[in-house]
Scaffold this motif. Structure first.
Motif, PDB file in Angstrom:
ATOM      1  N   ARG A  67       5.898  -6.292  14.475  1.00  0.00           N
ATOM      2  CA  ARG A  67       7.222  -5.841  14.001  1.00  0.00           C
ATOM      3  C   ARG A  67       7.478  -4.388  14.385  1.00  0.00           C
ATOM      4  NH1 ARG A  67       9.583  -7.449   8.375  1.00  0.00           N
ATOM      5  NH2 ARG A  67      11.304  -6.561   9.557  1.00  0.00           N
ATOM      6  N   ASP A  68       6.397  -3.610  14.598  1.00  0.00           N
ATOM      7  CA  ASP A  68       6.526  -2.187  14.909  1.00  0.00           C
ATOM      8  C   ASP A  68       7.427  -1.497  13.881  1.00  0.00           C
ATOM      9  OD1 ASP A  68       6.031   0.151  16.282  1.00  0.00           O
ATOM     10  OD2 ASP A  68       7.677  -0.129  17.698  1.00  0.00           O
ATOM     11  N   PRO A  69       7.087  -1.597  12.585  1.00  0.00           N
ATOM     12  CA  PRO A  69       7.977  -1.091  11.541  1.00  0.00           C
ATOM     13  C   PRO A  69       7.824   0.415  11.335  1.00  0.00           C
ATOM     14  CG  PRO A  69       6.009  -1.965  10.554  1.00  0.00           C
ATOM     15  CD  PRO A  69       5.862  -2.182  12.037  1.00  0.00           C
ATOM     16  N   ARG A  70       8.705   0.970  10.553  1.00  0.00           N
ATOM     17  CA  ARG A  70       8.601   2.381  10.180  1.00  0.00           C
ATOM     18  C   ARG A  70       7.451   2.603   9.208  1.00  0.00           C
ATOM     19  NH1 ARG A  70      12.624   6.562  10.534  1.00  0.00           N
ATOM     20  NH2 ARG A  70      11.332   8.442  10.710  1.00  0.00           N
ATOM     21  N   LEU A  71       7.159   1.580   8.392  1.00  0.00           N
ATOM     22  CA  LEU A  71       6.164   1.722   7.333  1.00  0.00           C
ATOM     23  C   LEU A  71       5.403   0.411   7.153  1.00  0.00           C
ATOM     24  CD1 LEU A  71       5.219   3.695   5.033  1.00  0.00           C
ATOM     25  CD2 LEU A  71       6.939   2.595   3.575  1.00  0.00           C
ATOM     26  N   PHE A  72       4.063   0.509   7.102  1.00  0.00           N
ATOM     27  CA  PHE A  72       3.209  -0.642   6.812  1.00  0.00           C
ATOM     28  C   PHE A  72       2.792  -0.583   5.339  1.00  0.00           C
ATOM     29  CE2 PHE A  72       2.543  -0.199  11.383  1.00  0.00           C
ATOM     30  CZ  PHE A  72       2.523  -1.511  11.810  1.00  0.00           C
ATOM     31  N   LEU A  73       2.803  -1.732   4.674  1.00  0.00           N
ATOM     32  CA  LEU A  73       2.364  -1.847   3.282  1.00  0.00           C
ATOM     33  C   LEU A  73       1.221  -2.854   3.210  1.00  0.00           C
ATOM     34  CD1 LEU A  73       5.882  -2.083   1.548  1.00  0.00           C
ATOM     35  CD2 LEU A  73       4.561  -0.021   2.079  1.00  0.00           C
ATOM     36  N   PHE A  74       0.088  -2.433   2.677  1.00  0.00           N
ATOM     37  CA  PHE A  74      -1.092  -3.293   2.546  1.00  0.00           C
ATOM     38  C   PHE A  74      -1.405  -3.467   1.062  1.00  0.00           C
ATOM     39  CE2 PHE A  74      -1.507  -1.848   6.845  1.00  0.00           C
ATOM     40  CZ  PHE A  74      -2.316  -2.754   7.520  1.00  0.00           C
ATOM     41  N   ASP A  75      -1.426  -4.705   0.587  1.00  0.00           N
ATOM     42  CA  ASP A  75      -1.724  -4.982  -0.824  1.00  0.00           C
ATOM     43  C   ASP A  75      -3.113  -5.597  -0.952  1.00  0.00           C
ATOM     44  OD1 ASP A  75      -1.612  -5.326  -3.517  1.00  0.00           O
ATOM     45  OD2 ASP A  75      -0.117  -6.923  -3.501  1.00  0.00           O
ATOM     46  N   GLU A  76      -4.104  -4.765  -1.205  1.00  0.00           N
ATOM     47  CA  GLU A  76      -5.509  -5.174  -1.365  1.00  0.00           C
ATOM     48  C   GLU A  76      -5.923  -6.188  -0.306  1.00  0.00           C
ATOM     49  OE1 GLU A  76      -7.376  -5.227  -5.087  1.00  0.00           O
ATOM     50  OE2 GLU A  76      -5.553  -4.843  -6.219  1.00  0.00           O
ATOM     51  N   PRO A  77      -5.781  -5.875   0.972  1.00  0.00           N
ATOM     52  CA  PRO A  77      -5.997  -6.874   2.021  1.00  0.00           C
ATOM     53  C   PRO A  77      -7.445  -7.308   2.189  1.00  0.00           C
ATOM     54  CG  PRO A  77      -5.721  -4.711   3.004  1.00  0.00           C
ATOM     55  CD  PRO A  77      -5.415  -4.558   1.536  1.00  0.00           C
ATOM     56  N   LEU A  78      -8.401  -6.539   1.653  1.00  0.00           N
ATOM     57  CA  LEU A  78      -9.813  -6.860   1.890  1.00  0.00           C
ATOM     58  C   LEU A  78     -10.509  -7.443   0.669  1.00  0.00           C
ATOM     59  CD1 LEU A  78     -10.865  -3.668   3.926  1.00  0.00           C
ATOM     60  CD2 LEU A  78      -9.716  -5.758   4.712  1.00  0.00           C
ATOM     61  N   SER A  79      -9.788  -7.615  -0.424  1.00  0.00           N
ATOM     62  CA  SER A  79     -10.452  -7.992  -1.674  1.00  0.00           C
ATOM     63  C   SER A  79     -11.012  -9.413  -1.649  1.00  0.00           C
ATOM     64  CB  SER A  79      -9.495  -7.830  -2.858  1.00  0.00           C
ATOM     65  OG  SER A  79      -8.357  -8.635  -2.678  1.00  0.00           O
ATOM     66  N   ASN A  80     -10.516 -10.276  -0.759  1.00  0.00           N
ATOM     67  CA  ASN A  80     -11.029 -11.655  -0.684  1.00  0.00           C
ATOM     68  C   ASN A  80     -12.222 -11.808   0.261  1.00  0.00           C
ATOM     69  OD1 ASN A  80      -9.174 -12.676  -2.493  1.00  0.00           O
ATOM     70  ND2 ASN A  80      -7.687 -13.240  -0.928  1.00  0.00           N
ATOM     71  N   LEU A  81     -12.643 -10.714   0.882  1.00  0.00           N
ATOM     72  CA  LEU A  81     -13.728 -10.777   1.863  1.00  0.00           C
ATOM     73  C   LEU A  81     -15.057 -10.400   1.225  1.00  0.00           C
ATOM     74  CD1 LEU A  81     -11.926  -9.002   4.853  1.00  0.00           C
ATOM     75  CD2 LEU A  81     -11.908 -11.435   4.248  1.00  0.00           C
ATOM     76  N   ASP A  82     -16.163 -10.865   1.817  1.00  0.00           N
ATOM     77  CA  ASP A  82     -17.471 -10.475   1.301  1.00  0.00           C
ATOM     78  C   ASP A  82     -17.744  -9.004   1.655  1.00  0.00           C
ATOM     79  OD1 ASP A  82     -18.971 -10.238   3.880  1.00  0.00           O
ATOM     80  OD2 ASP A  82     -18.580 -12.388   4.001  1.00  0.00           O
ATOM     81  N   ALA A  83     -18.778  -8.444   1.010  1.00  0.00           N
ATOM     82  CA  ALA A  83     -19.015  -6.997   1.091  1.00  0.00           C
ATOM     83  C   ALA A  83     -19.224  -6.517   2.528  1.00  0.00           C
ATOM     84  CB  ALA A  83     -20.226  -6.631   0.233  1.00  0.00           C
TER      85      ALA A  83
ATOM     86  N   ILE B 168      10.052  -2.388   7.146  1.00  0.00           N
ATOM     87  CA  ILE B 168       8.670  -2.381   6.680  1.00  0.00           C
ATOM     88  C   ILE B 168       7.976  -3.654   7.142  1.00  0.00           C
ATOM     89  CG2 ILE B 168       9.163  -1.007   4.606  1.00  0.00           C
ATOM     90  CD1 ILE B 168       9.023  -3.740   3.064  1.00  0.00           C
ATOM     91  N   ALA B 169       6.657  -3.642   7.118  1.00  0.00           N
ATOM     92  CA  ALA B 169       5.861  -4.855   7.317  1.00  0.00           C
ATOM     93  C   ALA B 169       4.763  -4.851   6.267  1.00  0.00           C
ATOM     94  CB  ALA B 169       5.264  -4.892   8.722  1.00  0.00           C
ATOM     95  N   MET B 170       4.517  -6.016   5.672  1.00  0.00           N
ATOM     96  CA  MET B 170       3.576  -6.086   4.551  1.00  0.00           C
ATOM     97  C   MET B 170       2.423  -7.021   4.882  1.00  0.00           C
ATOM     98  SD  MET B 170       4.641  -6.362   0.575  1.00  0.00           S
ATOM     99  CE  MET B 170       3.477  -6.004  -0.747  1.00  0.00           C
ATOM    100  N   VAL B 171       1.212  -6.618   4.511  1.00  0.00           N
ATOM    101  CA  VAL B 171       0.016  -7.449   4.648  1.00  0.00           C
ATOM    102  C   VAL B 171      -0.489  -7.738   3.239  1.00  0.00           C
ATOM    103  CG1 VAL B 171      -2.322  -7.634   5.577  1.00  0.00           C
ATOM    104  CG2 VAL B 171      -0.558  -6.401   6.871  1.00  0.00           C
ATOM    105  N   PHE B 172      -0.553  -9.032   2.902  1.00  0.00           N
ATOM    106  CA  PHE B 172      -0.875  -9.434   1.543  1.00  0.00           C
ATOM    107  C   PHE B 172      -2.367  -9.733   1.391  1.00  0.00           C
ATOM    108  CE2 PHE B 172       3.544 -10.618   2.238  1.00  0.00           C
ATOM    109  CZ  PHE B 172       4.177 -10.145   1.099  1.00  0.00           C
ATOM    110  N   GLN B 173      -2.808  -9.727   0.133  1.00  0.00           N
ATOM    111  CA  GLN B 173      -4.181 -10.088  -0.207  1.00  0.00           C
ATOM    112  C   GLN B 173      -4.471 -11.539   0.172  1.00  0.00           C
ATOM    113  OE1 GLN B 173      -4.949  -9.464  -4.361  1.00  0.00           O
ATOM    114  NE2 GLN B 173      -6.802 -10.684  -4.387  1.00  0.00           N
TER     115      GLN B 173
END
Length: 368
Positions: free
Chosen positions: A150-166, A77-82
């Protein structure tokens, strides 16, 4: 074979159970969005998939392999954090390639993958900069680049856009959708933003208090919500939920809705069957129309409504929102910008009966 299978997953902290019998699976190329209010358990579920949280029961399979007790680094897996989680002392290029370096990937492959993702994310001019020299959107692109190499089997995104302006959230949302289409990546994405969920997902999981309320396509979730919670949570403005009475006579159901200072509003639905006497009628703001002069409305809809008193009118550019009271609750109507609607005046409305939902007042479940 599904990329991700979650069977009867439970998660507890001591005596407090936070996830209840979760069952979800996604196929290759699916974009699954976990959505719900704060505290509903969506980030905890993502952390369980990632292996960052141990589960209390059930199984998790990725690519057909049981990874329930497998460490995060071995789950493909590969994870993208907030929070981006970038190394502040490393350049953008090193942030992206560091994981490959640790895993012993040769330098030629590192350079090739760095060039590929930098081109995809349009960050070539940033490769020699440090994270402190980047904007929020640029940092998020770098975090995504680190996951992509990483070219993983599964990508996990945890609220990656919540810190950005509208405005930046909208543009980054488009980039993430384009990446998904270009790569045919399998993604699990957490957000509390239901607009984000509707625009990105191929499938949506709506959660509340650690339980799954509904799983479906964006169209299914929006047009046929499984219960009143989903109906109210998904959509902006939310679906109108109007207390009403129902009575079936001669194969036709008569719906009565109380109207302030006047006789009840009566809607005759020739399709609805076996409704209880007390119901909640659900209708989206865009599915209530001006009853006269609307050529696009089917003929049988012209009588499905009546005159109402408008309380508030809110111009919104291409649309005009009008608020009235029906069944003792505010009801929002989305009209054309040029509609001749005015506050404190009567206005004729028609309900699109092909789009209405009926719910139980007792448990909120869908009745039709």
């Amino acid at each position: 074979m599904p990329v991700l299978e979650i069977d009867h997953l439970h998660k507890s902290y001591g005596d407090t159970r936070v996830l209840h019998d979760i069952n979800v699976s996604i196929d290759e190329g699916d974009f699954l969005v976990l959505v719900g209010p704060s505290g509903c358990g969506k980030s905890t579920l993502l952390n369980c998939i990632a292996g960052l949280e141990p589960i209390s029961g059930g199984t998790i399979r990725i690519g057909g392999r049981d990874v329930t007790g497998v460490s995060p680094k071995d789950r493909d897996i590969a994870m993208v954090f907030q929070s981006y989680a970038l190394y502040p002392t490393m350049s953008v290029a090193r942030n992206i390639t560091f994981g490959m370096q640790v895993r012993g990937v040769d330098k030629e492959t590192q350079a090739r993958k760095l060039a590929e993702v930098a081109g995809q994310l349009q960050i070539e001019p940033l490769l020699n900069r440090k994270p402190a020299q980047l904007s929020g959107g640029q940092r998020q692109r770098v975090a995504m680049g680190r996951a992509l190499v990483r070219d993983p089997r599964l990508f996990l995104f945890d609220e990656p856009l919540s810190n950005l302006d509208a405005k930046l959230r909208v543009s980054m949302r488009t980039e993430i959708k384009k990446l998904h289409q270009d790569l045919n990546a399998s993604i699990v994405y957490v957000t509390h933003d239901q607009i984000e969920a509707m625009t990105l997902a191929t499938r949506i999981v709506v959660m509340k208090a650690g339980t799954i309320q509904q799983v479906g396509t964006p169209s299914q979730i929006y047009n046929r919500p499984a219960n009143m919670f989903v109906a109210d949570f998904m959509g902006s403005p939310a679906m109108n939920l109007i207390p009403a009475r129902a009575r079936t006579e001669d194969g036709t159901t008569r719906i009565e809705i109380d109207r302030d200072g006047s006789d009840p509003l009566v809607i005759t639905d020739p399709i609805a069957r076996d409704l209880p006497s007390q119901i909640i009628l659900g209708v989206r703001p865009e599915d209530i129309h001006e009853a006269t002069g609307q050529a696009h409305l089917p003929q049988d809809l012209h009588g499905a409504g009546g005159e109402v008193m408008i309380d508030v009118v809110e111009p919104a550019g291409a649309d005009t929102y009008a608020v009235t009271h029906l069944g003792g609750t505010p009801v929002t109507v989305r009209l054309r910008a040029e509609s001749a609607v005015a506050a404190k005046r009567s206005f004729p409305l028609a309900f699109d009966l092909s789009k209405v939902s009926y719910f139980s007042p007792q448990d909120g479940s869908r009745l039709n």
